[in-house]
Design an enzyme around this catalytic site. Sequence first.
Site, PDB file in Angstrom:
ATOM      1  N   HIS A 109       0.881  -1.176   0.000  1.00 47.69           N
ATOM      2  CA  HIS A 109       0.000   0.000   0.000  1.00 47.69           C
ATOM      3  C   HIS A 109       0.918   1.226   0.000  1.00 47.69           C
ATOM      4  O   HIS A 109       2.000   1.183   0.603  1.00 47.69           O
ATOM      5  CB  HIS A 109      -0.831   0.127   1.278  1.00 47.69           C
ATOM      6  CG  HIS A 109      -1.786  -0.984   1.560  1.00 47.69           C
ATOM      7  ND1 HIS A 109      -1.409  -2.154   2.152  1.00 47.69           N
ATOM      8  CD2 HIS A 109      -3.137  -1.066   1.394  1.00 47.69           C
ATOM      9  CE1 HIS A 109      -2.468  -2.925   2.317  1.00 47.69           C
ATOM     10  NE2 HIS A 109      -3.528  -2.298   1.859  1.00 47.69           N
ATOM     11  N   ASP A 112       2.242   1.991   3.383  1.00 49.24           N
ATOM     12  CA  ASP A 112       3.212   1.049   3.958  1.00 49.24           C
ATOM     13  C   ASP A 112       4.626   1.511   3.626  1.00 49.24           C
ATOM     14  O   ASP A 112       5.556   1.323   4.397  1.00 49.24           O
ATOM     15  CB  ASP A 112       3.110  -0.359   3.335  1.00 49.24           C
ATOM     16  CG  ASP A 112       1.728  -0.945   3.365  1.00 49.24           C
ATOM     17  OD1 ASP A 112       0.955  -0.560   4.241  1.00 49.24           O
ATOM     18  OD2 ASP A 112       1.445  -1.804   2.504  1.00 49.24           O
TER      19      ASP A 112
HETATM   20  C1  XUL Z   1      -7.893  -6.518   4.286  1.00 56.61           C
HETATM   21  C2  XUL Z   1      -7.078  -6.961   3.161  1.00 56.61           C
HETATM   22  C3  XUL Z   1      -6.128  -5.956   2.601  1.00 56.61           C
HETATM   23  C4  XUL Z   1      -6.024  -5.976   1.121  1.00 56.61           C
HETATM   24  C5  XUL Z   1      -5.167  -4.864   0.556  1.00 56.61           C
HETATM   25  O1  XUL Z   1      -8.707  -7.493   4.805  1.00 56.61           O
HETATM   26  O2  XUL Z   1      -7.140  -8.089   2.748  1.00 56.61           O
HETATM   27  O3  XUL Z   1      -4.883  -6.185   3.182  1.00 56.61           O
HETATM   28  O4  XUL Z   1      -5.493  -7.172   0.674  1.00 56.61           O
HETATM   29  O5  XUL Z   1      -5.654  -3.605   0.862  1.00 56.61           O
END
Ligand code: XUL
Length: 449
Positions: A109, A112
Amino acid sequence: MADYYAGKKEYFPKIPKIQYEGPKSDNPLAFKYYDPEKKVGKKKMKDHLRFAVAYWHSFCADGTDPFGAATHPHPWIADAKDSMEAAEHKMDAAFEFITKLGADFYCFHDRDMAPEGDSPAESEKKLFTLVARAKKLQKATGVKLLWGTANLFTHPRFMNGAATNPEFGVLALAASQVKTAIDATIELGGAGYTFWGGREGYMSLLNTDLKREKDHLAKFLAAARDYARKQGFKGAFYIEPKPMEPTKHQYDYDTETVIGFLRHYGLDKDFRLNIEANHAELAGHDFCHELETAAAAGLFGSVDANRGEPRNGWDTDQFPSNYYETALAMYAILRAGGFTTGGLNFDAKIRRNSVDPADLFLAHIGGMDTFAAGLEIAQRIITDGKIPGFVKKRYSSYNTGAGAKFAVGELSFEDLANIGNASGYGKTGITSGKQEYLENILNQYLLGL
Ligand code: XUL
Ligand code: CO
């Protein structure tokens, strides 16, 4: 590779490069089943499985839960003078971990990788400082980006949603963030870009216009896609279904719901499914059901590889350890043609009390072995042919005669009823489904590993 570590601070100094040693090895820091270069069917294991490490769980999450403070001290934070230096050290640690583990990909992300700034422009600047570093590290190590995404759920401004927020101002800020995250993904050569619903859902219909929110979500996704394509992004867009958490009702409830949404809004040419095992479980589905459903719609894309805890009602994000589940998952994936842009991203975290520095390695080794074994079993199901052969035969009455005519739409309802009337009841339909026989065969493959 050797050059990569020369003169660098190591964050996992006691851990060597993880090697394949085979099922008889008692070295915990070795693969028992994942042999990257081994051919399974037509491809090498590593090309079937396309393992990715999730930046957020592995290098950001610190073991905090609603009842207690952090339990995973991150050495890359401890030795940094500010949040940007911490982000740089975290990235060095991430690439050291990923290369020692021997995973080929990672996922991240925006938040992150780099901290948020005081303005969108400053956030973008910070992210691109780290993107430049990631680009160099990718080149030096050969590690690639499976997909990028934007965190549209942690900051309080997203408490009422992002693209489905009742306030337009929040939606516009979400667009600014996604635009930058797409730019970062393109810069890093990402094979995909993921939209997990975050807080796109609702807590109460008393304050929610459901139709309007779904319309806005579709418009937002279409505009993001158009922007990315204009910038030359050729990769896949993924929607990741999840039924609940953080909102009571997430709009991307499960695979079938997302397929309906994508088709309704004409998004099914560019968007595919990123299926997470734990989310499937929360929706009351088997992991392989979700994969099969996406594949049947021609919309299978990628996987968030983890497992849930059947006796808990929340997203425990544990590392995969169940060969039965991964065998059935890989069977669905192989029959869907395997991964193209997608892969197996470990959206999984070590437990709060897994505090040894080696635990993060052991968790990934176990997850990779579990999927490698699942792949071998899936290939055995296909090569041996008993199970797929049974299924094929089960539908064979639609291959010839009136059944074949029906299948291509050549019989009216009256034609069908007339055939039924002519045949009479007799013993039609009293045919064993042979589930126990098939389960026994599967167990033979599993135990014969
Ligand atoms: C949340 C989830 C996230 C997504 C990416 O449950 O799975 O980590 O994969 O935003
Ligand atoms: Co996920």
